[in-house]
Design a protein around this motif. Structure first.
Motif, PDB file in Angstrom:
ATOM      1  N   LYS A   1      -6.336  -2.022  -4.002  1.00 41.01           N
ATOM      2  CA  LYS A   1      -5.651  -1.495  -5.186  1.00 41.01           C
ATOM      3  C   LYS A   1      -4.693  -0.350  -4.873  1.00 41.01           C
ATOM      4  O   LYS A   1      -3.975   0.099  -5.769  1.00 41.01           O
ATOM      5  N   THR A   2      -4.694   0.128  -3.645  1.00 44.18           N
ATOM      6  CA  THR A   2      -3.825   1.244  -3.282  1.00 44.18           C
ATOM      7  C   THR A   2      -3.184   0.968  -1.931  1.00 44.18           C
ATOM      8  O   THR A   2      -3.640   0.117  -1.155  1.00 44.18           O
ATOM      9  N   GLN A   3      -2.138   1.728  -1.652  1.00 44.24           N
ATOM     10  CA  GLN A   3      -1.502   1.625  -0.337  1.00 44.24           C
ATOM     11  C   GLN A   3      -2.479   2.028   0.755  1.00 44.24           C
ATOM     12  O   GLN A   3      -2.547   1.381   1.817  1.00 44.24           O
ATOM     13  N   GLU A   4      -3.252   3.066   0.512  1.00 45.89           N
ATOM     14  CA  GLU A   4      -4.198   3.551   1.519  1.00 45.89           C
ATOM     15  C   GLU A   4      -5.231   2.493   1.866  1.00 45.89           C
ATOM     16  O   GLU A   4      -5.569   2.300   3.035  1.00 45.89           O
ATOM     17  N   ALA A   5      -5.749   1.810   0.847  1.00 46.23           N
ATOM     18  CA  ALA A   5      -6.748   0.764   1.091  1.00 46.23           C
ATOM     19  C   ALA A   5      -6.139  -0.397   1.866  1.00 46.23           C
ATOM     20  O   ALA A   5      -6.800  -1.009   2.716  1.00 46.23           O
ATOM     21  N   THR A   6      -4.888  -0.709   1.593  1.00 44.82           N
ATOM     22  CA  THR A   6      -4.200  -1.787   2.305  1.00 44.82           C
ATOM     23  C   THR A   6      -4.029  -1.433   3.780  1.00 44.82           C
ATOM     24  O   THR A   6      -4.327  -2.243   4.662  1.00 44.82           O
ATOM     25  N   LEU A   7      -3.574  -0.222   4.049  1.00 43.22           N
ATOM     26  CA  LEU A   7      -3.353   0.200   5.434  1.00 43.22           C
ATOM     27  C   LEU A   7      -4.669   0.312   6.206  1.00 43.22           C
ATOM     28  O   LEU A   7      -4.698   0.113   7.421  1.00 43.22           O
ATOM     29  N   ALA A   8      -5.749   0.614   5.504  1.00 49.77           N
ATOM     30  CA  ALA A   8      -7.042   0.787   6.167  1.00 49.77           C
ATOM     31  C   ALA A   8      -7.525  -0.500   6.822  1.00 49.77           C
ATOM     32  O   ALA A   8      -8.350  -0.460   7.745  1.00 49.77           O
ATOM     33  N   VAL A   9      -7.021  -1.652   6.384  1.00 52.96           N
ATOM     34  CA  VAL A   9      -7.414  -2.926   6.996  1.00 52.96           C
ATOM     35  C   VAL A   9      -7.004  -2.957   8.467  1.00 52.96           C
ATOM     36  O   VAL A   9      -7.712  -3.520   9.315  1.00 52.96           O
ATOM     37  N   VAL A  10      -5.879  -2.350   8.793  1.00 50.73           N
ATOM     38  CA  VAL A  10      -5.445  -2.274  10.186  1.00 50.73           C
ATOM     39  C   VAL A  10      -6.415  -1.413  10.993  1.00 50.73           C
ATOM     40  O   VAL A  10      -6.835  -1.789  12.098  1.00 50.73           O
ATOM     41  N   ASP A  11      -6.786  -0.267  10.455  1.00 46.68           N
ATOM     42  CA  ASP A  11      -7.721   0.624  11.144  1.00 46.68           C
ATOM     43  C   ASP A  11      -9.065  -0.059  11.385  1.00 46.68           C
ATOM     44  O   ASP A  11      -9.681   0.102  12.444  1.00 46.68           O
ATOM     45  N   GLN A  12      -9.512  -0.823  10.404  1.00 47.55           N
ATOM     46  CA  GLN A  12     -10.793  -1.511  10.539  1.00 47.55           C
ATOM     47  C   GLN A  12     -10.751  -2.557  11.655  1.00 47.55           C
ATOM     48  O   GLN A  12     -11.702  -2.690  12.438  1.00 47.55           O
ATOM     49  N   ALA A  13      -9.650  -3.293  11.745  1.00 48.74           N
ATOM     50  CA  ALA A  13      -9.518  -4.292  12.814  1.00 48.74           C
ATOM     51  C   ALA A  13      -9.540  -3.616  14.181  1.00 48.74           C
ATOM     52  O   ALA A  13     -10.211  -4.090  15.115  1.00 48.74           O
ATOM     53  N   LEU A  14      -8.826  -2.505  14.323  1.00 49.27           N
ATOM     54  CA  LEU A  14      -8.794  -1.797  15.596  1.00 49.27           C
ATOM     55  C   LEU A  14     -10.154  -1.208  15.947  1.00 49.27           C
ATOM     56  O   LEU A  14     -10.590  -1.263  17.104  1.00 49.27           O
ATOM     57  N   ALA A  15     -10.837  -0.642  14.971  1.00 50.85           N
ATOM     58  CA  ALA A  15     -12.143  -0.026  15.222  1.00 50.85           C
ATOM     59  C   ALA A  15     -13.166  -1.052  15.687  1.00 50.85           C
ATOM     60  O   ALA A  15     -14.006  -0.758  16.549  1.00 50.85           O
ATOM     61  N   LYS A  16     -13.084  -2.259  15.143  1.00 50.29           N
ATOM     62  CA  LYS A  16     -14.059  -3.303  15.478  1.00 50.29           C
ATOM     63  C   LYS A  16     -13.601  -4.192  16.625  1.00 50.29           C
ATOM     64  O   LYS A  16     -14.397  -4.971  17.160  1.00 50.29           O
TER      65      LYS A  16
END
Length: 319
Positions: A174-189
């Protein structure tokens, strides 16, 4: 006394394990080019705003996207020529989103929806040998009354692979921040991350252009860590990787010969895998030959990293 001895023992053991790796020992890397994670961008429904706001940005930044096109409705009729032009770009990969996006009431309705869409998509690339694998996305908001087994069989007949379940803004994020966080999650995992869009800056289920360009900025910032690819290439790589077997045919100070096989159909699964091979300590670089393909691989810490296709000729490494 014992506490002092244990760290020394651990170091000796680690050194012994590293030294014991034999020349020719090879690994298939998790992601292409040894990247940390993978990321997919998808776009649904042939939305006209994608032609205006998405295609130019992907081409400018040399980032690939998978476009799930509906090729038998009025929206397509009004933009067909533009999609034909866009499909010429190496960064625009077309995929099947059914012919009408009206859904199906039974298994008999699936085949024409897939086959008719495929026919249009194949016509966009007459230079390619058919059949070849394309991605498929199930249309949302419409009935889809067909069993999993029936659907699987229909996809196999039409050489389609099913994408991951839909996830994208503004429905799931629902937000830009939540959308961008998908990239961080992929990198972290160290895993595959993906986002699917409909309208971007217009049309329906709209993602603001600002969100989208911020996402592209973030992907560019992490380009060295991410394999940004299309859905079909991701599926081919992971399927080949997970069934691959590497055998050392011959290994000496002058050359290493390997065989690389997998359990996939080589006519459809032809994505090069990234391999890393331990080579003799005095090798500074090496040539890698597979059939008619010859490349040069740099060597880091006694390991050469390179690409090879499963089921093709043996791989030969030479200093």
């Amino acid at each position: 006394m014992i506490r002092c001895f244990l760290p020394i023992l651990a170091l000796l053991l680690a050194s012994s394990i590293a030294a014991s790796a034999a020349d020719g020992e090879t690994q298939v890397l998790k992601w292409k080019d040894g990247k940390k994670a993978c990321f997919l961008l998808g776009f649904d429904d042939s939305a006209p705003s994608q032609l205006k706001n998405v295609v130019p940005e992907l081409e400018k930044r040399k980032i690939v996207g998978t476009f799930y096109l509906v090729t038998g409705n009025g929206v397509w009729a009004g933009t067909k020529a533009k999609w034909e032009e866009a499909a010429k770009s190496p960064y625009i990969v077309v995929a099947n989103h059914t012919f009408t996006h009206k859904g199906v009431e039974n298994a008999e309705g699936v085949e024409p929806e897939l086959a008719k869409c495929n026919e249009v998509l194949y016509a966009l690339h007459p230079e390619r040998k058919q059949p070849y694998l394309m991605a498929w996305g199930k249309p949302g908001g419409v009935p889809w009354i067909v069993s999993k087994d029936e659907m699987k069989a229909a996809l196999e007949r039409n050489h389609l692979i099913e994408r991951p379940p839909f996830a994208g803004p503004p429905i799931n994020y629902k937000t830009q921040e939540a959308t961008l966080a998908v990239v961080d999650q992929a990198l972290a995992k160290g895993e595959m991350g993906y986002l699917v869009f409909h309208g971007v800056g217009g049309d329906w289920l709209v993602t603001p252009v600002e969100w989208f360009t911020a996402l592209l900025d973030k992907l560019e910032q992490h380009r060295d860590e991410l394999w940004i690819t299309d859905c079909a290439s991701w599926k081919k790589y992971t399927s080949e990787r997970d069934t691959a077997e590497v055998k050392v045919v011959e290994s000496n100070k002058n050359h290493i010969r390997l065989s690389l096989t997998d359990k996939m159909d080589p006519a459809l699964y032809d994505e090069p895998l990234t391999l890393s091979t331990k080579v003799p300590g005095n090798w500074k670089s090496c040539s890698v030959t597979q059939g008619q393909t010859k490349t040069t691989a740099a060597i880091h810490d006694g390991v050469a990293q390179y690409a090879a296709v499963p089921g093709a000729s043996d791989i030969v490494l030479q200093p």
